[in-house]
Design an enzyme around this catalytic site. Sequence first.
Site, PDB file in Angstrom:
ATOM      1  N   SER A   1      98.085  68.009  51.146  1.00 37.35           N
ATOM      2  CA  SER A   1      98.073  67.426  49.778  1.00 37.35           C
ATOM      3  C   SER A   1      96.479  67.135  49.388  1.00 37.35           C
ATOM      4  CB  SER A   1      98.943  65.946  49.707  1.00 37.35           C
ATOM      5  OG  SER A   1      97.944  65.051  50.856  1.00 37.35           O
TER       6      SER A   1
ATOM      7  N   LYS B   1     101.800  57.883  45.922  1.00 38.18           N
ATOM      8  CA  LYS B   1     100.602  58.344  45.567  1.00 38.18           C
ATOM      9  C   LYS B   1      99.976  57.410  44.473  1.00 38.18           C
ATOM     10  CE  LYS B   1     100.423  62.303  48.591  1.00 38.18           C
ATOM     11  NZ  LYS B   1     100.402  63.545  48.503  1.00 38.18           N
TER      12      LYS B   1
END
Length: 774
Positions: A679, A722
Amino acid sequence: MGISSNKRTLPLLPLRGLLVYPTMVLHLDVGRDKSVRALEKAMVGENLILLVSQIETHVDDPEPEDIFRMGTIARVKQMLKLPNGTLRVLVEGLNRASILNYLDTDDDHFTVEVEEILEEEEHDAEVDALMRAVLHQFEQYIKISKKITQETLASVTDIDDPGRLADAIASHLTLKIKDKQDILEAVDVKDRLERLLKILSDEREVLELERKINQRVRKQMEKTQKEYYLREQMKAIQKELGDKEGRAGEADELRELLEKKNPPDEVRAKVEKEIDRLEKMPATSAEGSVIRTYIDWLLQIPYNEAAEENIDIQRAEQVLEEEHYGLEKIKERILEYLAVQKLVGRLKGPILCLVGPPGVGKTSLARSIATALGRKFVRVSLGGVRDEAEIRGHRRTYVGAMPGRIIQGMKQAGEVNPLFLLDEIDKMTNDFRGDPSSALLEVLDPEQNNTFSDHYIEMPYDLSKVMFITTANVLHNIPQPLMDRMEVIHLSGYTELEKLHIVKNHLLKKQMENHGLKSEQMQISDEAIYTVIRGYTREAGVRNLERQIGAIARKTAKQIVSGEAESVEVTPEKVKEFLGGERFRHGLAEKENQVGVVTGLAWTAVGGDTLSIEAATYPGKGKLSLTGQLGDVMKESAQAAFTYIRTRTETLGIDPAQLETRDIHLHIPEGAIPKDGPSAGISMCTALASVLSGIPVSKDIAMTGEITLRGHVLPIGGVKEKTMSAHRAGIKKVLLPIDNKKDIEDIPESVRDELEIVLVEHMDQVLEHALVRD
C-alpha cells in the site's frame, strides 16, 4: 349310560360365585331373605331344594333371567342359625335338574317346576378311554398346581362311575362359574368328559406359563436379594475396617446422581458400567480415582438442560445500543441473526468472527449478544494454545488427563445452548503436539459439531445448539479452512467523535464508580477529553483511553481526599497537569511542504497510522538504497516505483544524467518497527519523483495505493482505518485508488465531511495532486 327324568316342584336357592355338583357335600352360609325362606320351605317338606348359580355374582336380588337354567337338587342335611342372623346349612347334591318354569306363589321366594335328570351307570370302550385321559390330565394338573393333595387324587381314582368322576374332578378345579356350569349342563357323560378334558388341557397350559413366569421372577428376585445381601455385607465389612461407606456408598450416591441427571441412553449405559467397575475396585486402587473423575465429568456435562430463549428484537437492540456506541453494521447483522432465529425456531450457525484491533470491544460485544439472547456466556481464550489436546482433550491413559476447553466450557455453562466465545483465535500456534486450529474445524462446522468427539469423554457430544463467536486481531494468521467456516465481521477503530461519546456514555461513569467519585466531584469538558484522545493515546480502540481517564480520576480522588479541593473541573490544562506533557504529536503530519517527504497511510494491528516516507540524493552511481526495516513486498514496490520514474524522466522534468551520477536513499522512519504490505507504492514513487525533480510535496496530502511498472494505481485494503488515521493527523486531502471507490461508504460520515477524498487511476494524477509547482 341311560338317562331318565322325573318332574318335581321345589324351592330355589340362588348361589353367588358357587356351584354344587351331584354327590358333593358342602356347607353354605345363607343370608338373603329369599334364600332363607326357600330353605325354611324345604325343611317343611322333604328337605329337598334346587341349588342354581347366578349368571352375575354382583346381583343382590336376582330375577329369573339372572339365574342359569340348569342346577342341582340337594338334600338339606343340617341347618344352624349363626349369631349374625345368617344360616349355615350342610347340603348334599343328588341329581341334575333343569328348570321348566317359575311358579307364582304368595311366598317371598322362588318356587320352580323342574325336570330331575336320573343317570344310570353304563360303560363302553370310548367312555373308559375318556376316563383314563381325564385322570391322566388331572394327575398332571395336580403335579403342576400343587394346590390339590395326593389324597384327593386317590379318592377320585377310586370312582368307577364316569359321570360322577367328571363331577368330582370339576368340583376340585379352580374354574370360572361359566366353565363349571358348562360341565353341569353336559347331561351326556361323553360330552361331559370331553369338555372336562379340554378344560384340563387349557388349565395345564396356563399353569405351565405361570410356572415359567414365577421361576423367572423368582430368579430375578433371588439375584436382586443376593446382590442386596452382598452389598450390605460389604458395607458392614467396610464399616468395621473404618472405611466409612467405601465404594458401595460412593456407587449408591453416583447412581442417585445419574437418576437425577437422566442423560441419553448411551451415556446412561456407559455411566452404569463405570459405576459397576468402580464398585468392584479396592478403596486404595489408583485406577478407582481415575474412574470416579471420569464419571463426575460425564454427570456434570449438560445433555438436556437448556436456557429458555425469549428473543425480543427491541430489547436486544436496546441492550446493544446501551452497551456499545457506533458499530452500526455489526449491530444490524446481529439483529438480523436474532430475527431469523425467531422465525425459524432454530438456525444452524452462523459462526461469527469479529475481527479488529485491540480495544474496539469485540469481547464485550459478544457478552452483550449473550445478554440480549438470554444465554449463558462462556469465554475461552485460545492465545498461545499449541496442543491439540487443549481442544479435543487427553486420552484417559495419560496421567492428569482431562477434557478439552470445549467440554470444560460446556460444564461451566451447565446448559446445552450457551454463547461460546473463542477469544484470540488468530493467536493459536502449532508444533509437534498437533495443530489445534485443525481440531477446531469440527467444533465450528455446523454440519459436524452435533457429534463432536472429545478424547477424554469418548462419546459423541452435541454442540449444534451452541452459538459460537470467535475474535481475532488479524485474519492472515487464521488457516483458510477455518476461515471458510466463519462469517467475518470487521470492527475497525473509532473516530475521535465516537471516542468522545464512548468516554461520556460509558468509560467516565465506570471509572468514577471504580474510584469512589460522585458526579458532582469531577466534571470533565469535551475539550479535555479531546486532549486526552489526541495527546495521550494512539490506538484504534479505547483501552488506553480508559486507562488515562482512570489516571485522571485517581489524581482527582487524591486532591479531594487531601482537602485540596471539594470538586475538580478537568480542563485541557488540568489534563496536562495530571498526565504530564503530551506523548503523541497530532495535527499536521508535516509542518511545511518539503522536497522528498511524503505522508503515506498504513494499516497496523492497532488500526490505521500515518507513515512519513523520506527520499534524498547524493553523489554516486545511480543506486537505490532502502532502509527502515522494510519487508519484501515494500522493497519490490520501491523497485517498481524507481523503474517507473526512470521511464518517465522527460514527462516528470527529471534530468536523466543525474540518475547515473547520484545515488538515491529511500527511508521510512521508526526503523525498529517492521513494515510490509502492498500500500506504499505510490507514496514511495511520489517521494522519488519529488527528490529527483526538486518539486516539494504538499503537507496537506496523504496517499495510499500500490503501483505497477506502467504507473497504474492498484487497490488496497483497510481504507476506513487509513482515512481515519489521516483525519486524526490533520490531513486535508487523501488520495485513494479508483478501485477503492466501493469502500468510501465504510468511512464514518464525520471523517468524510472533513476530508477531501480523491480517487486516482494513474501515477500521473497522483503527482499532479501531490507536487506543489510554483
